[in-house]
Design an enzyme around this catalytic site. Structure first.
Site, PDB file in Angstrom:
ATOM      1  N   ASN A 150       0.848  -1.185   0.000  1.00  0.00           N
ATOM      2  CA  ASN A 150       0.000   0.000   0.000  1.00  0.00           C
ATOM      3  C   ASN A 150       0.881   1.232   0.000  1.00  0.00           C
ATOM      4  O   ASN A 150       1.741   1.385   0.861  1.00  0.00           O
ATOM      5  CB  ASN A 150      -0.901   0.038   1.234  1.00  0.00           C
ATOM      6  CG  ASN A 150      -1.898   1.175   1.172  1.00  0.00           C
ATOM      7  OD1 ASN A 150      -2.841   1.135   0.378  1.00  0.00           O
ATOM      8  ND2 ASN A 150      -1.681   2.211   1.965  1.00  0.00           N
ATOM      9  N   GLU A 151       0.695   2.066  -0.995  1.00  0.00           N
ATOM     10  CA  GLU A 151       1.410   3.337  -1.093  1.00  0.00           C
ATOM     11  C   GLU A 151       2.907   3.172  -0.836  1.00  0.00           C
ATOM     12  O   GLU A 151       3.453   3.657   0.171  1.00  0.00           O
ATOM     13  CB  GLU A 151       0.796   4.375  -0.154  1.00  0.00           C
ATOM     14  CG  GLU A 151      -0.622   4.731  -0.556  1.00  0.00           C
ATOM     15  CD  GLU A 151      -1.154   5.976   0.124  1.00  0.00           C
ATOM     16  OE1 GLU A 151      -0.722   6.275   1.241  1.00  0.00           O
ATOM     17  OE2 GLU A 151      -2.011   6.648  -0.461  1.00  0.00           O
ATOM     18  N   GLU A 315      -8.007   5.406  -4.160  1.00  0.00           N
ATOM     19  CA  GLU A 315      -8.594   6.077  -2.999  1.00  0.00           C
ATOM     20  C   GLU A 315      -8.970   7.492  -3.416  1.00  0.00           C
ATOM     21  O   GLU A 315      -8.095   8.313  -3.708  1.00  0.00           O
ATOM     22  CB  GLU A 315      -7.583   6.139  -1.842  1.00  0.00           C
ATOM     23  CG  GLU A 315      -7.138   4.767  -1.374  1.00  0.00           C
ATOM     24  CD  GLU A 315      -6.115   4.833  -0.229  1.00  0.00           C
ATOM     25  OE1 GLU A 315      -5.973   5.898   0.392  1.00  0.00           O
ATOM     26  OE2 GLU A 315      -5.459   3.806   0.010  1.00  0.00           O
TER      27      GLU A 315
HETATM   28  C1  GAL Z   1      -3.787   6.843   2.295  1.00  0.00           C
HETATM   29  C2  GAL Z   1      -3.669   5.397   2.671  1.00  0.00           C
HETATM   30  C3  GAL Z   1      -4.899   4.877   3.371  1.00  0.00           C
HETATM   31  C4  GAL Z   1      -5.319   5.824   4.423  1.00  0.00           C
HETATM   32  C5  GAL Z   1      -5.529   7.190   3.862  1.00  0.00           C
HETATM   33  C6  GAL Z   1      -5.862   8.205   4.918  1.00  0.00           C
HETATM   34  O1  GAL Z   1      -2.544   7.452   2.187  1.00  0.00           O
HETATM   35  O2  GAL Z   1      -3.416   4.571   1.560  1.00  0.00           O
HETATM   36  O3  GAL Z   1      -4.608   3.630   3.931  1.00  0.00           O
HETATM   37  O4  GAL Z   1      -4.342   5.832   5.400  1.00  0.00           O
HETATM   38  O5  GAL Z   1      -4.363   7.635   3.240  1.00  0.00           O
HETATM   39  O6  GAL Z   1      -4.790   8.523   5.741  1.00  0.00           O
END
Ligand code: GAL
Length: 681
Positions: A150-151, A315
């Site tokens: 993830n990221e 996201e």
């Molecule tokens: C993104 C991440 C998510 C969540 C979101 C809010 O960077 O992939 O898991 O953490 O931000 O902080």
């Protein structure tokens, strides 16, 4: 056929965390999502323990039960490798898997992304969990694709564990062969940094003022990027052994110290980005006067498009953002969620997945709101999703259309890395980067970013009428040749100050500047200076008016066929050349001797007649964005109103409004945060 990015429709998804909720909610959640138009969910990116609760003990029942329900309800799933959050049993037993601060202090369990890419133990554990997950779940009919980790490089993109230092040593050993060659490349004779044995070589460590050898730093960042790509590629190779035909592999986000183009090219089927424009309203950083605010995210989306011409949003902002420890922003205003979704789509996303379905009631992210609030009852944001889904039913023909731009801005990773190492370079790059984006946005001139490396450009550049390459401080022969070819074949290249004064190791060259670009630019940099803080009103005089000099001044004369198009108007170097124009082959090069301002961008785009290319069709206010996607001969116009008030747009020619299903012409009123999507007829 890919289930998303299928060129048939633009699809919606959301991020779901079955491990955060009682099982009794699962079916109802899935059913409510589907009823709102959400047909895809992403799961499992932080849930290692749900598959391997203790070392070597694997259990699949949790996700099997959940995936059964997805199959029963008709929900499609993007399954993730859970390596962004190694479990406590792993980090306790093998602390070597942890990342560290620059002084070697380990970053302990308790947050996320606390691992390093180079620990052999972590690599092995990651391969095992990937193999176990993929071999067990990949055959499930509801699974349509995979997200790696993830990221990657989020939270921190710097790595200082023992494993990283060791791997860095091996990396430079392979690159240079002998310590002498490394000494030469890094200029270690300076300050007596000379190494006579590989065991003395490290990545950055705590030093006086934390000053590092800048040439070593360039290699260190390249090494981080390579480490990340090799970590991701191991996972992708394993998944590909098991994935069903057509299932994709992606990863999300877009972070620093990483050649995202190479990651996408070498490892992924396509890229997904995480778009959170509401950061613009984070109370800590909120500036009323910042004209671009949430529109800045269009810059990131432009970059994503360059990495991966078709892409998705994994996201997408749906609610207010905040952690318990940092970041505090209000709820999006009514309409902004739709506006930001359309912003992503305008730039080419054909899949948009909202973060997240239900707002967490536990943990650090209880203020990072999703579609639903803590109670889970129906709310305005859920209504907004339903409305967006309805819009998308009118926009199916746009799926697969590509963003259309006639201007490119060249970036290359060596120079991007150098901006974070060298503050002289970083400063001018930021000035120009902001000015270019702002000027092109305000004048409704769509542009693309284009990557350049020794192999060539990331896309066919012959269709760009103008390429800006703001400050290619680092240059090599291969890249200079690619630029020359573009120009000779009829392109127009605009270079900014400080071009080509460094080699690939970041060492200054001894040739007359602009070094490898001297012949191409027809310019000779006789003298140069940072602009002094007490003289910020230095201007460049051209035949068509004056432009503000910004940040830095190269003082030019013209060489060969080059001609002076503008001179400095004041200060002690008044009269020196500030713009050189040079015709080469079918095209031309401008050398602009300072950093770019909005005015300077206007000067070149007007002069080359590439400003506001849709001006004959419509007129819109500066605070609305214009984006255009094209499929075959059909162009689709997106107008995005970021203002909290209505705005007026005038169409000089009739267009077909896709959402209203009617032809419109003349004046149109866009409500606050409104969007207009139409086909040019
Ligand atoms: C993104 C991440 C998510 C969540 C979101 C809010 O960077 O992939 O898991 O953490 O931000 O902080």
């Amino acid at each position: 056929m890919r289930q998303i990015l299928n060129e048939q429709s633009i699809r919606l998804g959301t991020c779901y965390y079955p491990e955060h909720w009682d099982k009794s909610l699962w079916r109802e959640d899935l059913t409510r999502m589907l009823a709102a138009g959400i047909e895809v969910i992403r799961i499992a990116e932080f849930a290692w323990n749900k598959i391997e609760p203790a070392e070597g003990e694997f259990t699949y029942t949790f996700y099997d039960e959940f995936l059964d329900m997805c199959e029963e309800t008709g929900m499609q799933v993007i399954f993730c490798t859970p390596t962004a959050t190694p479990p406590a049993w792993l980090t306790e037993k093998y602390p070597e898997v942890l990342n560290a601060e620059i002084d070697g202090t380990l970053l302990r369990h308790g947050a996320r992304r606390h691992y390093n890419y180079n620990s052999p133990v972590y690599r092995e554990k990651s391969r095992i969990i990937t193999e176990k997950s993929a071999s067990h779940y990949a055959g499930r009919s509801c699974i349509i694709g995979w997200q790696l980790d993830n990221e990657l490089n989020c939270e921190t993109s710097e790595f200082y564990s023992d494993a990283d230092h060791k791997a860095f040593r091996a990396y430079v050993q392979k690159k240079y062969g002998t310590p002498d060659a490394l000494n030469e490349a890094w200029g270690t004779v300076f300050w007596n940094q000379t190494y006579n044995d590989w065991s003395q070589v490290y990545g950055p460590r705590h030093t006086v003022h934390d000053t590092q050898n800048p040439h070593m730093m360039l290699d260190y960042i390249r090494f981080i990027s390579d480490s990340c790509i090799s970590f991701a590629s191991e996972q992708a190779e394993i998944i590909r052994k098991y994935a069903k035909e057509g299932d994709f592999i992606t990863t999300n986000g877009m972070f620093g110290n990483l050649d995202n183009h190479a990651l996408n090219r070498k490892v992924l089927d396509f890229y997904t980005y995480d778009s959170y424009p509401n950061f613009a309203y984070t109370l800590d950083g909120y500036q009323e006067t910042d004209f671009m605010k949430d529109r800045w995210w269009s810059k990131n989306l432009t970059l994503v498009r360059s990495i991966s011409p078709s892409f998705g949003i994994m996201e997408q902002q749906s609610g207010a953002n905040g952690w318990t420890t940092r970041m505090d922003a209000p709820s999006p205003r009514p309409g902004q969620m739709r506006l930001w979704t359309m912003q992503s789509i305008a730039h080419g996303a054909d899949f948009v997945s909202y973060f997240r379905w239900r707002t967490a009631t536990i943990g650090t992210e209880i203020y990072w709101h999703g579609i639903l609030d803590y109670s889970g009852r129906d709310n305005e944001r859920l209504e907004m999703v339903k409305g967006i889904y309805a819009d998308l039913q009118h926009m199916k023909e746009i799926a697969g259309a590509v963003y259309d731009a006639k201007i490119g801005i060249i970036r290359d990773y060596d120079n991007v890395y150098d901006t974070s190492i060298d503050i002289w370079h970083g400063k001018i790059e930021r000035i120009s980067d902001n000015a270019l984006f702002t000027a092109l946005q305000k004048s409704h001139t769509p542009f693309d970013y284009v990557d350049l490396n020794d192999e060539g450009f990331s896309t066919d550049v012959s269709s760009y009428r103008l390429l800006f390459y703001p400050h290619p401080c680092i240059m090599d022969q291969a890249r200079a040749e690619h630029l020359k070819k573009y120009v000779e074949q009829g392109g127009c290249l605009v270079l900014g100050c400080r071009s080509a004064y460094k080699d690939m190791n970041g060492r200054c060259v001894r040739e007359n500047l602009p070094g490898l670009l001297a012949d191409l630019s027809g310019a000779d940099v006789k003298e140069f200076t940072l602009l002094p803080p007490d003289e910020q009103d230095i201007t460049v005089q051209t035949g068509e008016g004056s432009l503000p000099a910004k940040g830095f001044a190269d003082r030019l004369s013209a060489e060969g066929e080059g001609s002076i198009l503008g001179t400095y108007a004041n200060t002690y170097f008044a009269g020196d050349g500030a713009i050189v124009e040079h015709k080469v082959g079918e095209g031309k090069v401008y050398y602009y001797a300072t950093a770019f301002s909005e005015e300077a961008v206007g000067f070149f785009t007007e002069r080359e007649n590439v400003k506001d290319p849709y001006g004959e069709i419509l007129k819109l206010p500066a605070d609305c964005e214009l984006a255009v996607r094209k499929k075959g001969d059909t162009s689709y116009i997106f107008i995005l109103n970021y203002a909290g008030e209505e705005r007026r747009v005038t169409f000089f020619k009739p267009v077909y409004d896709l959402l209203e299903e009617k032809t419109v012409a003349g004046e149109l009123v866009l409500p606050a945060y409104g969007v207009e999507i139409c086909r040019i007829v």
